[in-house]
Design an enzyme around this catalytic site. Structure first.
Site, short mmCIF file in Angstrom:
data_model
loop_
_atom_site.label_atom_id
_atom_site.label_comp_id
_atom_site.label_asym_id
_atom_site.label_seq_id
_atom_site.Cartn_x
_atom_site.Cartn_y
_atom_site.Cartn_z
N TYR A 145 -4.47 -0.20 -1.08
CA TYR A 145 -3.70 0.19 -2.27
C TYR A 145 -3.68 -1.03 -3.17
O TYR A 145 -2.83 -1.91 -3.05
CB TYR A 145 -2.29 0.64 -1.89
CG TYR A 145 -1.39 0.89 -3.07
CD1 TYR A 145 -1.82 1.65 -4.16
CD2 TYR A 145 -0.10 0.36 -3.12
CE1 TYR A 145 -1.00 1.87 -5.25
CE2 TYR A 145 0.73 0.58 -4.21
CZ TYR A 145 0.26 1.34 -5.26
OH TYR A 145 1.08 1.56 -6.36
N ASP A 186 -6.65 3.69 -3.37
CA ASP A 186 -6.32 3.58 -4.80
C ASP A 186 -6.76 2.20 -5.26
O ASP A 186 -6.10 1.19 -4.99
CB ASP A 186 -4.81 3.78 -4.98
CG ASP A 186 -4.40 3.78 -6.44
OD1 ASP A 186 -5.24 3.47 -7.30
OD2 ASP A 186 -3.21 4.05 -6.72
N HIS A 302 -1.19 11.69 -7.71
CA HIS A 302 -2.61 11.57 -7.38
C HIS A 302 -3.03 12.81 -6.60
O HIS A 302 -2.19 13.53 -6.04
CB HIS A 302 -2.89 10.34 -6.52
CG HIS A 302 -2.63 9.03 -7.20
ND1 HIS A 302 -3.62 8.13 -7.51
CD2 HIS A 302 -1.47 8.47 -7.63
CE1 HIS A 302 -3.09 7.07 -8.09
NE2 HIS A 302 -1.78 7.25 -8.19
#
Length: 1080
Positions: A145, A186, A302
């Site tokens: 992330y 991500d 998302h």
């Protein structure tokens, strides 16, 4: 092996049990980001899932922040797992650590590595694969992330780039060790323009350092057309490069995004970015079977991304030490020992694409996450079955239906039957009283309608740290989207809360108003105490040129001018400043062409001239036209500034309106013209001082005048001279210079408010000096207005308030209140400036209307003593004060009247000007011709002026000028949702409306005539018509030679060579004209 990555945006915020989520995704390995959970918050319902083993990396910075997790089916148990990119957390992983760190300790210090890992952004799992030749190899899955780069925090930009660098180094080290590497998660950077809903300038887009790193990290900057051949032939040359799995299969597929702004409902219009990826190293590409974006899955801002890799995974016998099952709080809560220790199983590879498509159809479609985690109830021990999930869904559906049944339309009175005929029914008087109190004690006002769709807007609150934290504003309620999408959010923006005055603001504001009132009261008792019409209406004709010149300046410069000209410069540049060229022409014409005639005739009302030059009918028509024009105009001048002030301050509209009316009526009714002139002097000083103070403080905040003019020049705001001869272009050199000359002559030369001041001077020379002194004063006012517009542009160059829906006439007020509001007294001084501008204009209207009504309507028909006429004049001022308030009420209800009234001076001023020009400079024009020219030119001016105004309401507005300076940060932090409105305003603008020129074809072309030419056109039309009618009807004898300019009088340079009538004849003629019942 199906790998799914998903930024879940809070693992505890999911409405369904996590077991159900895993079953619905059907993922062999599920990688989650932004779990927002700490070790002490982890519950068994999330950590211990039957049939899965889970791994977590927690943030050590703060609670509810960052965090990643990996869920693996038991038959896909990894052989090792590790949290973090470095070896600092290797002890927590024990013997199950992945290893292979490369040069991390050389590139970064121990402290920096600790900073990169302590936010819980990385989780690495390693799997054992078996090839077709029964050989084993490893697949390392890095779940990340990546941090977001806050544009206002430079250290976070550096942190993000360091994280990328550490990720790349660790991945290359793992590849060099012989392992396949897959990076999922991500990445927080969209790679190319196709991955972004609104990429803006390509140069700026690709110059982003994070995007530059991503280009170097991926194989050939994302161009994969030759990768198959290169992988098989020259594998060593491309070692360490990665492939974007989705673009490998869909290189040109558009509008495939993975992240949207939920607060603006941007997912409904698919207005998002693709920042979630599955990166495979080039050696793994031949095993890559598919990669899809699962946009049908909800539950976060998302959506998941899945990839299918051809691989036979050999599940480990024992879970790695990092597995959550080893956590002490969960160690004794397993149903089976076989959950940890099981026989070695080989998982066949999944190669069927049909199975993949069927799996996607079974994807979870759940609701948005719950925002309040405190209300999430603990689940019972044990997992829910799929049957219970379906039952629960039915129950929820039933509950929702019950709620919907309660929300029904209001029934008609006829549909309601009383249950008890003896029950008390409210009396009609109670109903009226209730309606009255409801009208008085109103609740909150309904939200304003957005300008793009005429729908109720929604209220938003700024939650981002900064000077605007906590502020509220209204914006369009539709979902965010591209500017070319008519169904998406428009650029409407209105700030809800208003700026409040401080103590110093109230002090300065009150002093300015009370001073104006005191001046009027002083002159009511000074001198002759305003007992004669000559003193009350003409200040005894003994005024000096200095105060009269300032009074003449501010009489025309209303609050609308103070607010409007800087806004014009802010939007379109300094081209409007060319209007000052007209001052070189009209000032001498007024001083030497018009003033000598009016002064020599010793008139009180300018329309007395028309009676002495033409006839009583012409005089009466012009008088009525003037009164209608000024009554309408003063209502707008009164209401518009009060409305603008109310929009940005806590001052109530009607308190402002009533206050202005009362103060104006008192000092004008008591002190007469002398009080009006001297209060104008004081108000002129306040107005000029306030604007100059705003300029100097504003320029210092923007880096000085050199910076302001540099920015203006770079952005094209310092407009060059436009010599376009077309009269259809508004602000050309010809329109502003020559069209502006006629416009100014109508305002300064023949308007009663201006002429009354000029002829109150003690001599003709003083009257002419008064006019000439206005030349430097008008130039100064124009320079101040232009610089104010440029100062505002320097502040708002990157954040155009007009793009948010702010009104142009409120722009300067917004600037003063929001940007300069921290300076004590400045808001109060500027609002006092606006009030003074309104007071000077309205008081002049009261005085001139009273004079015109008395001299041109009442006295020609009724004999009055001088004392009675003076008293009546004061009563007329009170009457016009009440009428002004009523016109403000009308203006508040009819928005179209506002726009029409702002143009009425230019539309009506031209025909009025034509009467005086024809009367003074054309001997052969008779009264019939003058009246005919006046009526025809008025009709044409009304048709083109007001018809064009109505026609333009149906023509689409062009978007605001684009924002050219991309290097600066927005100066108002109104959340990314509102800031995106600026981007929308400047991209694909030509898709919003067709070319405006296409709407002006045929006869409609006349509606595009520049308003600067209205007066000049009226004079030309009136001259042609009056000349023709006068030649047809015959020549009339000139009643009064003094009504002509000295050059055109009998015996003058252009006049006939005859004897001029003696003074006795002129006096006798004047007596006959002014006496009721006697005709000439």
């Amino acid at each position: 092996m199906k790998i799914v990555t998903w930024n879940i945006n809070g693992i505890r915020a999911t409405k369904k049990s996590f077991k159900e989520i895993l079953e619905k995704t059907n993922a062999d390995v599920l990688c989650l980001q932004e779990t927002k959970i700490t070790r002490d918050q982890l519950e068994s319902e999330i950590a211990i899932i039957d049939g899965y083993n889970s791994y977590f990396s927690f943030s050590e910075v703060r609670s509810g922040y960052s965090g990643v997790a990996v869920y693996c089916k038991d038959i896909y148990t990894p052989i090792s797992a590790q949290a973090g990119l470095s070896n600092l957390y290797e002890s927590k992983s024990g013997k199950g650590a992945v290893g292979c760190y490369g040069k991390l300790t050389t590139i970064f210090t121990q402290d920096r590595l600790k900073d990169l890992d302590r936010e819980g952004r990385t989780l690495i799992t390693q799997f054992e694969l078996r090839s077709s030749k029964n050989e084993t190899c490893k697949l390392t899955l890095i779940n990340v992330y990546c941090p977001r780069a806050d544009p206002e925090k430079e250290e976070r930009k550096i942190f993000k780039l360091d994280f990328y660098k550490a990720l790349e180094e660790r991945a290359k080290a793992l590849i060099e060790s012989g392992s396949f590497v897959c990076i999922v998660g991500d990445i927080n950077t969209s790679h190319k323009e196709i991955d972004h809903c609104d990429p803006n300038d390509p140069i700026v887009f690709y110059d982003n350092p994070c995007r530059v790193w991503l280009d170097s990290f991926l194989y050939k900057n994302g161009d994969y057309k030759d990768i198959a051949a290169e992988v098989s032939d020259t594998r060593n040359q491309i070692l360490g490069l990665f492939v974007d799995s989705f673009r490998y299969f869909y290189p040109n597929k558009q509008n495939m995004f993975t992240c949207w702004c939920t607060t603006s409902r941007a997912r409904e219009t698919n207005y998002g970015t693709r920042i979630d990826y599955i990166f495979c190293d080039t050696k793994l590409v031949p095993r890559l079977k598919s990669c899809e974006i699962l946009t049908e899955v909800y539950g976060s801002d998302h959506c998941p991304v899945e990839a299918d890799v051809e691989a036979e995974v050999v599940g480990a016998k024992i879970c790695p030490v990092l597995c959550s099952c080893y956590m002490p709080e969960f160690a004794g809560r397993q149903r089976k020992i076989s959950h940890f220790v099981q026989k070695m199983q080989t998982v066949p590879s999944k190669t069927s694409t049909s199975e993949t498509s069927l799996t996607k159809k079974r994807m979870l479609n759940e609701s948005h996450p719950v925002g309040n985690l405190k209300n999430v109830k603990k689940r019972k021990t044990g997992q829910s079955t799929l049957t219970s999930f379906i039952k629960n869904k039915e129950v929820n559906s039933t509950k929702n239906n019950k709620v919907e049944e309660k929300v029904v339309p209001a029934m008609h009175k006829s549909d309601v039957k009383p249950s008890n005929t003896n029950s008390k029914v409210g009396k009609p008087s109670d109903s009226k009283a209730s309606q009255f109190w409801k009208s008085v004690l109103k609740g909150p006002e309904p939200p304003p309608l957005c300008t793009g769709h005429s729908e109720p807007s929604v209220l938003r609150t700024v939650k981002k740290d900064g000077p605007n934290l906590g502020r509220k504003f209204y914006c369009c309620g539709r979902p965010d989207g591209h500017s070319s999408n008519p169904e998406a959010r428009c650029q409407f923006f209105v700030q809800m809360e208003k700026q409040y005055f401080e103590v110093w603001d109230y002090v300065i504001f009150s002093v300015c108003l009370l001073s104006s009132l005191a001046i009027g009261i002083y002159h009511a008792f000074a001198g002759g105490q305003q007992t004669t019409t000559n003193e009350f209406l003409m200040a005894d004709r003994r005024m000096n040129y200095a105060p009269v010149s300032l009074s003449l300046l501010v009489t025309i410069m209303s609050a609308i001018t103070v607010l409007g000209v800087p806004s014009e410069v802010f939007q379109h540049g300094t081209s409007y400043g060319m209007f000052s060229f007209s001052y070189f022409i009209f000032i001498p014409i007024v001083a030497h062409g018009l003033v000598p005639v009016f002064y020599d005739m010793k008139i009180t009302s300018v329309y007395e001239y028309l009676g002495r030059r033409f006839s009583r009918v012409v005089r009466l028509c012009a008088t009525v036209a003037y009164m209608v024009m000024m009554i309408t105009y003063m209502g707008v001048v009164l209401y518009t500034p009060a409305l603008a002030i109310n929009a940005v301050t806590d001052l109530n509209v009607w308190v402002s309106v009533v206050g202005l009316c009362v103060i104006c009526t008192i000092y004008t009714g008591l002190g007469g013209l002398k009080a009006v002139i001297w209060t104008d002097v004081f108000q002129a000083i306040v107005m000029l001082l306030a604007q100059i103070v705003v300029i100097f403080i504003g320029s210092s905040k923007s880096g000085g005048f050199s910076t302001i003019f540099k920015l203006a020049a770079e952005s094209g705001k310092l407009a060059p001279l436009n010599f376009n001869p077309s009269p259809l272009v508004a602000h050309t050199f010809w329109a502003l210079t020559f069209g502006g000359t006629f416009l100014c002559m109508g305002i300064y030369g023949v308007n009663q408010t201006a002429v009354q001041r000029v002829i109150s001077c003690k001599s003709k020379r003083h009257a002419q000096i008064t006019v000439y002194l206005n030349f430097p004063l008008l130039q100064l006012v124009m320079v101040i207005a232009c610089v104010l517009g440029l100062v505002m542009f320097a502040e708002y160059r990157c954040n155009n308030p007009l793009a948010y829906g702010a009104k142009s006439d409120q722009l300067l007020l917004y600037y003063v209140m929001n940007v300069l509001g921290d300076y004590p007294g400045i808001p109060g001084l500027f609002v006092a400036c606006l009030f003074c501008a309104s007071l000077s204009t309205i008081s002049s209207c009261f005085s001139s209307l009273s004079t015109v009504a008395l001299r041109d309507i009442i006295q020609p028909n009724i004999n009055l003593s001088d004392r009675a006429a003076t008293f009546l004049s004061k009563c007329l001022i009170l009457f016009f004060g009440l009428l002004c308030f009523l016109m403000a009420l009308v203006a508040s209800q009819l928005d179209s009247v506002l726009k029409a009234a702002l143009s009425i001076l230019g539309i009506m001023g031209g025909p009025m000007l034509s009467l005086f020009i024809l009367g003074m400079f054309c001997r052969y024009i008779n009264s019939t011709g003058a009246l005919s020219g006046f009526l025809v030119s008025s009709a044409i001016a009304f048709w083109i002026g007001f018809g064009g105004l109505a026609y333009r309401m149906g023509v689409p507005r062009m978007p605001s000028p684009p924002i050219l300076d991309h290097s600066c940060a927005p100066l108002t932090n109104y959340t990314s949702t509102v800031t995106s409105a600026i981007v929308d305003q400047t991209t694909d603008a030509d898709l919003l409306v067709p070319a405006v020129n296409t709407y002006y074809d045929g006869i409609n072309i006349v509606y595009k005539l520049s308003y600067m030419w209205y007066s000049g056109m009226s004079v030309l039309v009136s001259f042609v018509v009056a000349s023709f009618v006068s030649l047809v009807t015959g020549r009339e004898e000139i009643l009064d030679e003094e009504a002509l300019h000295p050059l055109f009088r009998a015996g003058g340079y252009f006049g006939p060579k005859t004897n001029q009538p003696n003074k006795e004849e002129l006096i006798s003629l004047e007596t006959k004209i002014s006496t009721p019942g006697i005709t000439t």
